[in-house]
Structures are given as C-alpha cells and as structure tokens.
Design a protein around this motif. Structure first.
Motif, PDB file in Angstrom:
ATOM      1  N   VAL A  80      55.070  31.053  37.934  1.00 53.36           N
ATOM      2  CA  VAL A  80      54.072  31.653  37.060  1.00 53.36           C
ATOM      3  C   VAL A  80      52.802  30.810  37.148  1.00 53.36           C
ATOM      4  O   VAL A  80      52.865  29.623  37.474  1.00 53.36           O
ATOM      5  CB  VAL A  80      54.568  31.761  35.595  1.00 53.36           C
ATOM      6  N   PRO A  81      51.622  31.406  36.883  1.00 47.49           N
ATOM      7  CA  PRO A  81      50.381  30.673  37.088  1.00 47.49           C
ATOM      8  C   PRO A  81      50.203  29.455  36.183  1.00 47.49           C
ATOM      9  O   PRO A  81      49.674  28.436  36.604  1.00 47.49           O
ATOM     10  CB  PRO A  81      49.289  31.714  36.826  1.00 47.49           C
ATOM     11  N   ASN A  82      50.633  29.561  34.920  1.00 49.54           N
ATOM     12  CA  ASN A  82      50.500  28.434  33.991  1.00 49.54           C
ATOM     13  C   ASN A  82      51.542  28.557  32.886  1.00 49.54           C
ATOM     14  O   ASN A  82      52.286  29.534  32.816  1.00 49.54           O
ATOM     15  CB  ASN A  82      49.084  28.365  33.412  1.00 49.54           C
ATOM     16  N   ASP A  84      51.087  29.101  29.732  1.00 48.16           N
ATOM     17  CA  ASP A  84      50.804  30.146  28.746  1.00 48.16           C
ATOM     18  C   ASP A  84      51.384  31.498  29.142  1.00 48.16           C
ATOM     19  O   ASP A  84      51.561  32.363  28.291  1.00 48.16           O
ATOM     20  CB  ASP A  84      49.292  30.258  28.525  1.00 48.16           C
ATOM     21  N   ALA A  85      51.696  31.706  30.416  1.00 45.51           N
ATOM     22  CA  ALA A  85      52.324  32.958  30.859  1.00 45.51           C
ATOM     23  C   ALA A  85      53.754  33.080  30.339  1.00 45.51           C
ATOM     24  O   ALA A  85      54.332  34.167  30.331  1.00 45.51           O
ATOM     25  CB  ALA A  85      52.312  33.040  32.383  1.00 45.51           C
ATOM     26  N   THR A  88      54.188  35.626  27.258  1.00 42.75           N
ATOM     27  CA  THR A  88      54.319  37.054  27.577  1.00 42.75           C
ATOM     28  C   THR A  88      55.704  37.379  28.106  1.00 42.75           C
ATOM     29  O   THR A  88      56.337  38.357  27.676  1.00 42.75           O
ATOM     30  CB  THR A  88      53.264  37.455  28.625  1.00 42.75           C
ATOM     31  N   LEU A  89      56.201  36.541  29.029  1.00 40.57           N
ATOM     32  CA  LEU A  89      57.532  36.791  29.602  1.00 40.57           C
ATOM     33  C   LEU A  89      58.631  36.631  28.551  1.00 40.57           C
ATOM     34  O   LEU A  89      59.606  37.379  28.532  1.00 40.57           O
ATOM     35  CB  LEU A  89      57.765  35.847  30.779  1.00 40.57           C
TER      36      LEU A  89
END
Length: 147
Positions: A80-82, A84-85, A88-89
């Motif tokens: 994942v990019p960071n 904070d993602a 959402t997941l």
C-alpha cells in the motif's frame, strides 16, 4: 515453692514470651494464603478466545499488516502507498466481517510512533481484536552464580 509463684511482688517482668506472637502470625499467614487463592479468579488474564460451534465451518478473517523498516507497508501481503491507506482497507474488511481480527507485524527497527499510528487507525476502523506478530525466541537460561 511449686507453681512458679513469685516471692517478691516488686520484681519486674524482664522477658517477653514471643511464642504466642509467632503462633498467631503463622495462623494469619496460612489464612491469607488460602483466601488469596479464592480471591484471585482463575481468569485473571483477559483472553479473547475463539468460539466454536459443532457442525459449522466458520473461518475467522484476519487482516495482516506488515510494517517494514524502510517505510514500506503491506496489507494482506499487498503493498500500500502509505500507512493511512490502512484505514480504508480496515473499514472495508470490517464491514464484510464485524469479527475481524488484525495482526500487526512490525520490524524491530520500526519506530514506536508508527506502530501506535497503525494501531490508532485500526481502532478508528472499529477493529477491536488486534494482535502483534512476533518471532519465538529461545528461552533465556539464567547463568548460575559462582559460589
């Protein structure tokens, strides 16, 4: 004369008999030891044990989060990019399964603040069953002291 009666009434008591004091202390110690077992519940460590019912093939959903020392993050083995993602997941996974469990696997070089941030993101997603992945280490054997 017999019976230990004192001849002189002016003699002071110069010794203290500690035997009754020791007896009372030992009795109290035994009482406290017995009642301590009754006071402390057998489930003093809070455990989140899985439930099982006969005849069902229910599988628990686990959200695996890996935090690398270089800043990389993986959720269920997908990059994942960071960090904070994760929110959402985790929200999506929690809506699919309210009994979702999360396992955070962080490298030992990952800063403590980053792990706490991920933990906070999971709590914001209402994931309450969280564990930390570790590698089992051999037990430490104490070195005997020289005599």
């Amino acid at each position: 004369m017999a019976g230990g009666a004192a001849d002189d009434a002016d003699d002071a008591i110069t010794g203290i008999n500690v035997t009754p004091l020791v007896d009372i202390t030992l009795v109290l110690l035994i009482i406290f030891m017995v009642t301590a077992k009754l006071i402390v519940k057998s489930e003093s460590i809070p455990l989140d044990l899985p439930s099982a019912a006969t005849g069902t093939s229910e599988v628990q959903t686990v959200l695996s989060i890996a935090l690398g020392a270089g800043g990389e993050t993986q959720v269920d083995q997908r990059p994942v990019p960071n960090d904070d993602a994760i929110l959402t997941l985790a929200n999506e996974a929690h809506t699919k399964d309210p009994q979702l469990r999360a396992v955070i696997k962080a490298d030992s070089a990952v800063p403590h603040g980053r792990v706490i941030h991920v933990l906070d993101l999971l709590k914001q997603a209402h994931v309450s069953k969280i564990a930390f992945g570790v590698t089992p280490a051999p037990p430490v054997v104490p070195v005997p002291k020289p005599k």
